[in-house]
Scaffold this motif. Structure first.
Motif: not given
Length: 358
Positions: A41-44, A55-59, A3-14
């Motif tokens: 993913t948070p909210g899953s 899946r349920n998040n603010p979006f 998860l930490s690597k996934w979040l690290q990868f997603i951040k610059p693309n987000f």
């Protein structure tokens, strides 16, 4: 991928908010990585026995189902309702091999604002197929309130070689020209008869997988039948396009162009130059790339979608035909009827008798 690597990868693309849309990337190198990223993913909330992620998040709110059909072939079924204007886009980790082709059948419902005094808006049901080469970054725009279903088939090179003889296609076929080009994505409209019903049957097999001893066999046969029908019809499609054009296609901008068309069906078309200005593309580049992706001109696509929306108004409302003509931008009911007949081979009055054309 942890998860930490996934979040690290997603951040610059987000990009949290841009041009009125929240942008969300998802990793698409492999089906397994896409599934793992969705689960984390948070909210899953994951139910591994049923192979479903809630899946349920603010979006977004919805479900994500996944199954390995057989070696080299996965199917994911995503059903979402968007709580905010959202751009969903594929991204790739360059350190991870990406070999899978994907075939996506998309069903989405958006609201089209009407001019009618008694009906503020109507849902427009749209559907299309998209075939994507490995590593191709694409995007799709969805307005708040849209409801969408995505049936994504993931194929490894070995699976395609065993089941879909792409290497045996003659060089002059448009699909073969696409495969041999540097273009990464191609789209088709209504290319498989009853695709919606067949996809829902596959979804039912997913839901009953653990209670039916024939589920594995049934799912394989359903998948191969639907997928082979798509490819058979795609090979027969004779669109005339220049796949050898050197410039790359900005698939997110072309998806944005499609969104501008399909969500403004009750308004007169603003024109290619105006759309190109909104997208920061030249009109010639926009026309060329749109036809490469969707297989038709922007003007023809706009007319086809207006006629599809008119059909839905005919079937789901009691509006007079002359008023439906006005809702899709035709002041002349007779011209509307002629265009409708050219699209569906029948007059509006044959779909739902209505003699109030004048």
């Amino acid at each position: 991928m942890i998860l930490s690597k996934w979040l690290q990868f997603i951040k610059p693309n987000f990009k949290f908010y841009q041009d009125g849309f929240f942008e969300f990337p998802f990793l698409a190198n492999t089906p397994e990585l896409m599934i793992e990223a969705t689960i984390k993913t948070p909210g899953s909330k994951h139910d591994p026995k049923e192979q479903i992620v809630y899946r349920n998040n603010p979006f977004i709110k919805g479900t994500f189902r996944y199954r390995k059909i057989e070696d080299g072939c996965w199917l994911t079924i995503t059903k979402l309702q968007f709580k905010q204007n959202t751009l969903i886009k594929t991204v790739y980790d360059k350190d991870i091999p990406s070999e899978h082709h994907t075939l996506t059948f998309t069903l989405y419902e958006s609201q089209v604002k009407l001019q009618n005094k008694f009906i503020d808006n109507m849902p427009f049901h749209n559907k299309f197929w998209g075939f994507k080469k490995p590593g191709t970054e694409v995007g799709a725009y969805f307005y708040k309130g849209s409801k969408c279903e995505f049936y994504i088939y993931h194929f490894s090179p070995d699976w395609i070689k065993r089941n879909i003889p792409l290497d045996k296609l003659t060089p002059d076929l448009p699909f073969k020209k696409f495969l041999n080009s540097d273009k990464g994505f191609i789209s088709y409209q209504d290319i498989v008869l009853n695709a919606e019903e067949l996809s829902h049957e596959i979804e039912d097999t997913f839901k009953n997988y653990n209670t039916n001893i024939l589920s594995e066999t049934l799912l394989k046969s359903q998948t191969l039948s639907l997928v082979s029908t798509f490819f058979k019809n795609a090979f027969a499609d004779l669109r005339k396009q220049n796949f050898e054009a050197k410039d790359g296609v900005d698939y997110k901008k072309i998806a944005n162009c499609e969104r501008l068309i399909s969500t403004n069906l009750a308004e007169p078309f603003i024109g290619i130059e105006a759309v190109a200005k909104k997208l920061n593309l030249s009109p010639s580049k926009l026309k060329t790339d749109f036809k490469l992706v969707y297989g038709t001109s922007i003007l023809r696509y706009n007319i086809d979608k207006k006629m599809q929306f008119a059909m839905q108004l005919l079937l789901n409302t009691d509006m007079q035909i002359k008023h439906i003509a006005q809702e899709v931008g035709y002041e002349s009911p007779s011209k509307f009827s002629a265009t409708f007949k050219k699209k569906f081979d029948k007059l509006p009055s044959e779909v739902r008798p209505d003699y109030s054309l004048n």
